[in-house]
Write a protein that holds these residues in place. Structure first.
Motif, short mmCIF file in Angstrom:
data_model
loop_
_atom_site.label_atom_id
_atom_site.label_comp_id
_atom_site.label_asym_id
_atom_site.label_seq_id
_atom_site.Cartn_x
_atom_site.Cartn_y
_atom_site.Cartn_z
N LEU A 187 0.82 -1.21 0.00
CA LEU A 187 0.00 0.00 0.00
C LEU A 187 0.85 1.26 0.00
O LEU A 187 0.52 2.25 -0.65
N THR A 188 1.96 1.22 0.74
CA THR A 188 2.81 2.41 0.90
C THR A 188 4.07 2.37 0.04
O THR A 188 4.71 3.41 -0.16
N GLY A 189 4.42 1.18 -0.44
CA GLY A 189 5.68 1.05 -1.17
C GLY A 189 6.89 1.18 -0.28
O GLY A 189 8.02 1.33 -0.77
N ALA A 190 6.69 1.14 1.04
CA ALA A 190 7.78 1.35 2.00
C ALA A 190 8.41 0.01 2.37
O ALA A 190 8.21 -0.51 3.47
N VAL A 191 9.16 -0.56 1.44
CA VAL A 191 9.82 -1.83 1.72
C VAL A 191 10.85 -1.68 2.83
O VAL A 191 11.11 -2.61 3.60
N ASP A 192 11.45 -0.49 2.94
CA ASP A 192 12.46 -0.26 3.99
C ASP A 192 11.86 -0.28 5.39
O ASP A 192 12.59 -0.42 6.37
N LEU A 193 10.54 -0.15 5.48
CA LEU A 193 9.89 -0.08 6.79
C LEU A 193 9.23 -1.40 7.19
O LEU A 193 8.41 -1.42 8.12
N VAL A 194 9.55 -2.48 6.48
CA VAL A 194 8.89 -3.76 6.78
C VAL A 194 9.17 -4.19 8.21
O VAL A 194 8.27 -4.68 8.91
N LEU A 195 10.38 -4.00 8.69
CA LEU A 195 10.72 -4.41 10.05
C LEU A 195 9.90 -3.63 11.07
O LEU A 195 9.36 -4.20 12.04
N GLN A 196 9.77 -2.32 10.89
CA GLN A 196 8.98 -1.51 11.81
C GLN A 196 7.49 -1.91 11.76
O GLN A 196 6.82 -1.96 12.79
N ILE A 197 6.99 -2.16 10.55
CA ILE A 197 5.58 -2.57 10.42
C ILE A 197 5.34 -3.91 11.10
O ILE A 197 4.34 -4.09 11.82
N MET A 198 6.24 -4.85 10.91
CA MET A 198 6.10 -6.16 11.55
C MET A 198 6.12 -6.03 13.07
O MET A 198 5.35 -6.69 13.77
N MET A 199 6.99 -5.16 13.58
CA MET A 199 7.05 -4.97 15.03
C MET A 199 5.74 -4.40 15.56
O MET A 199 5.21 -4.87 16.58
N GLY A 200 5.20 -3.38 14.89
CA GLY A 200 3.95 -2.81 15.35
C GLY A 200 2.81 -3.79 15.31
O GLY A 200 2.00 -3.88 16.25
N VAL A 201 2.70 -4.58 14.23
CA VAL A 201 1.62 -5.58 14.10
C VAL A 201 1.77 -6.66 15.17
O VAL A 201 0.78 -7.07 15.80
N MET A 202 2.98 -7.13 15.39
CA MET A 202 3.20 -8.20 16.36
C MET A 202 2.83 -7.75 17.78
O MET A 202 2.09 -8.45 18.50
#
Length: 870
Positions: free
Chosen positions: A557-572
């Motif tokens: 949705l955001t194209g922010a592949v560099d932020l995958v780690l941060q997104i995974m942390m927030g979801v977890m």
């Protein structure tokens, strides 16, 4: 064909004699079909291995032909029967010789792919049209393009440089002109009127033409893919009204989104496109494979996330997801995304909706605020679900649900008044999310990068998040199409951006602090848009409880592949936090509110202390049939009185040795079939086993060969007349004609011991797709449990009516009523049948007993009911 056999190709409902009315509605019964599992079922229950593949040439030797009737509305499909039909159909295809067989098999392979590709293309085209219409109607509340009035603001101002004024687009105040007060009042009035008009129009469409078009539709899609049947939920009218009402609802400014309803729209498209193909239409299991692929296409076009759509279908909505469905879902999602990209409704040339251009270097101290955002997202998600459920219960208790259009009008007016006062609530939600995810290198239209007003900006963002939380909680469930994804993104992004602004202010105020020692001396250290993305991910994780699919959807949705780690942390972190309060997400919660028979496979049921006998309906409260020669009018009276969806068959009332199980629809079909035969009288005896020593048998068997293992050959007309004369003239019991209903009975129902732990029973229902289960001890019937029993046990509802009643001893005993319930026509399902499936089986209190106690009229007298054991 044997005498009395059912010819499926010539089956028609029987005519009802004039002046008589039958409670059995023959129009609800589809032509019976043979159930032909493979040879393993000679030794095992039919439900044990629903996914096994038969060896070539195998057959079911235990029960040569079983008559089945297609399930109707508000009932669960028989997965084993549907998969057995598919195996038999494939076996028949393999036996077709020559070029005709090659062509038939080739068409069989091509057909599902034609439907999958057509569904993807149609979903992409419709999604593009809805995007354009929603954007234009949303912008119409604030102004109009003076050059071309049918264009949205984005299309009207295409080609301009960043920061350049768009003279072609004018607000309604500018169009009217005049004094400042006049312009302001005009702008305010048009905004309010159009907001209420759009919302009311959408709600009226739903109420008048397609009631199933309201809400998001994902809870019902999950239930349907789990095997439940909801008639008209995927109909053409539902598709049309949802496609028209969804842009109006979004343009009204209500706190809702269009992403979730697009899944419903895509499934409606898939359901309509598979209808012309009998190999898909005639099998409920294959229908659900196409619907799973359509759901993936819906998410693909909603977020521009084809991979996320496939994972969403796998993780969130599908109960059974074989490998072939995964491949079909992938193709359907890709085709839909390519179609949407080719049309390019917004002229951006990109599939990414909310592009994040900032790059973030991972710094250790930021784990603390990201963790805080994850915990806050989980707590907020659990609170939001509880608030939404409380409002829905208030809506029902207060009678507000009887005035759905009025409720929508009041909500839209209140939302418009509140939203107009706050700049971040006034602009469309998609535009707000795009600005919250945008870094400060681009044009700042709403002052999000103004460091001199950080305190006011943080307060404004938090007010927006809190206000939208309340508005979304009361809007999600109103009588109009509404999704939850976009409002959740807005709320989480507002909170995350506020935290990012606070962290950035602290770092600028104390640049030499040890906490910020890793920050560069020059340049930006903390990027608030990254916090907005993490906050949005945390909020969505707390509400939906999605995991892998949510991470993939967000970075697509955001194209922010560099932020995958941060997104995974927030979801977890948000999921762990929210699961501490409740395991059910927003969709599972709505399934529980509506009492759908859905077993959530995400819930790992662990309770070894509870046994099946503690949950099952005991045999003393069951209505069952014995193989002791029930008369035809007694079976009619049983169907007339009881609303149950099925009846166990026992050998005798005394020993209760289980013989099988017969569904209500099969029993009704058998009664209708028998009524067509001239030799059937009200006193004709009906058995469920074939005993040659029992006497002359009337020729009503559905077996395909005379002398088959099912029983002796049918009698000739002369023999039948002699038998009738002997039976009614001399009253010799051994010569009374009888009929066999064995072909309508399931001889191998799923049976286990009543001391089986409920943990094992729940796993069997979840993994095998069972509808009911019998409990026996050394072959003697002990009790029964249904899918709704399991659902009620796993999700107890404190508001539910107490289901335990006093045992009704010997309910199946007693003399047969002397007067048959004649009009067995035009029967309408009871209120319980309309609202939930298999209610008779799951509830210890029958509808008939409630009617006899004064709850409503009954076609059986109290004397007959008392004599019959009620």
């Amino acid at each position: 064909m044997a005498q009395g056999a059912v010819d499926n190709s010539r089956w028609t409902p029987p005519s009802t004699p004039s002046g008589s009315r039958s409670r059995i509605d023959s129009s609800r019964l589809a032509p019976p079909t043979p159930d032909t599992p493979n040879r393993f079922h000679r030794f095992l229950p039919t439900n044990l291995f629903p996914f096994d593949i038969p060896f070539p040439g195998s057959e079911w030797r235990g029960q040569p032909t079983r008559v089945r009737v297609a399930e109707g509305n508000n009932s669960s499909i028989d997965w084993n029967h549907e998969l057995a039909k598919e195996r038999q159909r494939v076996q028949d295809l393999l036996e077709i010789p020559g070029l005709a067989g090659v062509g038939a098999r080739l068409w069989d392979v091509i057909t599902p792919w034609l439907v999958v590709v057509a569904t993807g293309v149609a979903t992409g085209v419709l999604a593009a049209c809805l995007d354009v219409l929603s954007s234009w109607l949303s912008d119409l509340r604030s102004g109009v393009c003076t050059d071309t009035w049918w264009m949205s603001k984005g299309a009207c101002c295409t080609g301009l440089d960043a920061g350049e004024a768009c003279n072609a687009w004018q607000t309604w105040g500018q169009v009217v002109g005049g004094h400042f007060i006049k312009r302001s009042l005009t702008q305010y009035a048009v905004y309010m009127v159009l907001a209420v008009l759009f919302a009311v129009t959408s709600s009226v469409f739903v109420q008048i033409y397609a009631p199933f078009a309201f809400h998001t539709g994902i809870p019902e899609i999950k239930t349907i893919l789990g095997g439940y049947i909801i008639t008209d939920f995927l109909s053409g009218w539902t598709l049309l009204i949802k496609s028209l009402g969804l842009p109006l609802a979004v343009a009204s400014g209500l706190s809702l989104g269009k992403e979730g309803p697009l899944v419903h729209v895509a499934c409606c498209i898939g359901n309509l496109l598979l209808r012309p193909f009998e190999i898909l239409k005639g099998n409920e299991a294959r229908q659900r494979e196409i619907l799973s692929a359509a759901a993936a296409a819906g998410v693909s076009v909603a977020f521009g996330a084809p991979l996320g759509g496939v994972l969403f279908s796998l993780e969130e909505v599908s109960t059974f997801f074989p490998g072939s469905t995964l491949w079909q879902s992938f193709v359907c999602a890709i085709v839909a995304a390519v179609t949407l990209q080719y049309i390019d409704p917004f002229g951006t040339g990109k599939l990414v909706l909310f592009e994040v251009t900032t790059s973030q270097v991972f710094r250790g101290f930021e784990v603390i605020p990201w963790t805080i955002l994850g915990v806050a997202g989980g707590i907020w998600g659990a609170w939001f679900i509880a608030l939404n459920e409380d409002w829905e219960r208030f809506r029902k208790a207060s009678g507000l649900n009887r005035w759905p259009v009025t409720e929508v009008a009041a909500l839209s007016l209140f939302t418009a008044v509140v939203s107009y006062l706050v700049i971040f609530m006034r602009i469309p939600s998609s535009e707000l999310v795009a600005n919250l995810f945008q870094d400060c290198s681009a044009a700042d239209m709403y002052g999000l990068c103004d460091t001199s007003k950080s305190t006011m900006l943080v307060a404004l963002l938090l007010v927006t998040a809190f206000s939208k939380s309340l508005l979304t909680a009361v809007t999600f469930g109103a009588s109009l199409p509404a999704g939850i994804f976009l409002p959740t993104l807005v709320i989480g992004a507002c909170g995350g951006r506020a935290v990012g602004i606070v962290m950035s202010s602290i770092q600028r105020s104390h640049p030499t602090a040890w906490l910020f020692s890793n920050c560069p001396a020059d340049g930006v250290c903390i990027s608030p848009p990254v916090y907005a993305v993490v906050g949005a991910a945390s909020a969505m994780g707390g509400v939906t409880r999605m995991t892998v699919s949510l991470v993939v959807i967000l970075f697509e949705l955001t194209g922010a592949v560099d932020l995958v780690l941060q997104i995974m942390m927030g979801v977890m972190i948000s999921k762990f936090t929210a699961d501490f309060f409740s395991k059910a997400g927003i969709y599972e919660n709505w399934i529980n509110i509506r009492n759908y028979p859905f077993l959530n496979n995400k819930i790992d049921y662990r309770n070894d202390s509870v046994l099946a006998k503690d949950v099952m309906t005991p045999v003393k409260n069951l209505v069952f049939i014995s193989d002791e020669g029930w008369t035809f009018n007694r079976l009619e009276a049983l169907v007339d009185v009881e609303e149950y969806r099925g009846f166990p068959i026992v050998r005798t009332l005394g020993e209760k040795m289980i013989l099988g199980f017969i569904g209500r629809l099969e029993l009704e079909a058998a009664i209708i079939h028998l009524r067509q035969l001239e030799d059937i009288t009200p006193d004709s005896l009906c058995f469920f086993t074939n005993d040659p020593n029992r006497g002359p048998r009337l020729g009503v068997s559905t077996e395909t060969e005379e002398g088959a293992p099912g029983g002796p050959p049918a009698m000739s007309k002369l023999e039948r007349e002699q038998a009738l004369a002997a039976a009614f003239g001399e009253e010799r019991p051994d010569q009374i004609p009888w009929v066999s209903l064995k072909s309508w009975m399931d001889e191998t129902p799923f049976c286990v011991h009543p001391d089986t732990p409920m943990e094992v029973v729940v796993q069997m229902f979840q993994r095998l797709g069972l509808r009911s289960m019998l409990f026996t001890k050394q072959g003697v019937l002990q009790g029964l449990v249904t899918k709704m029993d399991i659902h009620a046990h796993m999700q107890p509802d404190p508001a539910a009516v107490e289901r335990r009643v006093k045992p009704r001893a010997a309910r199946a005993t007693g003399r047969t009523p002397t007067t048959p319930t004649a009009n067995l026509a035009n029967r309408r399902p009871s209120a319980r049948e309309e609202t939930t499936e298999e209610f008779g089986l799951l509830d210890n209190m029958s509808v008939a007993s409630e009617q006899l106690s004064g709850g409503g009229p009954s076609r059986v007298s109290r004397e007959q009911a008392h004599a019959w054991g009620f």
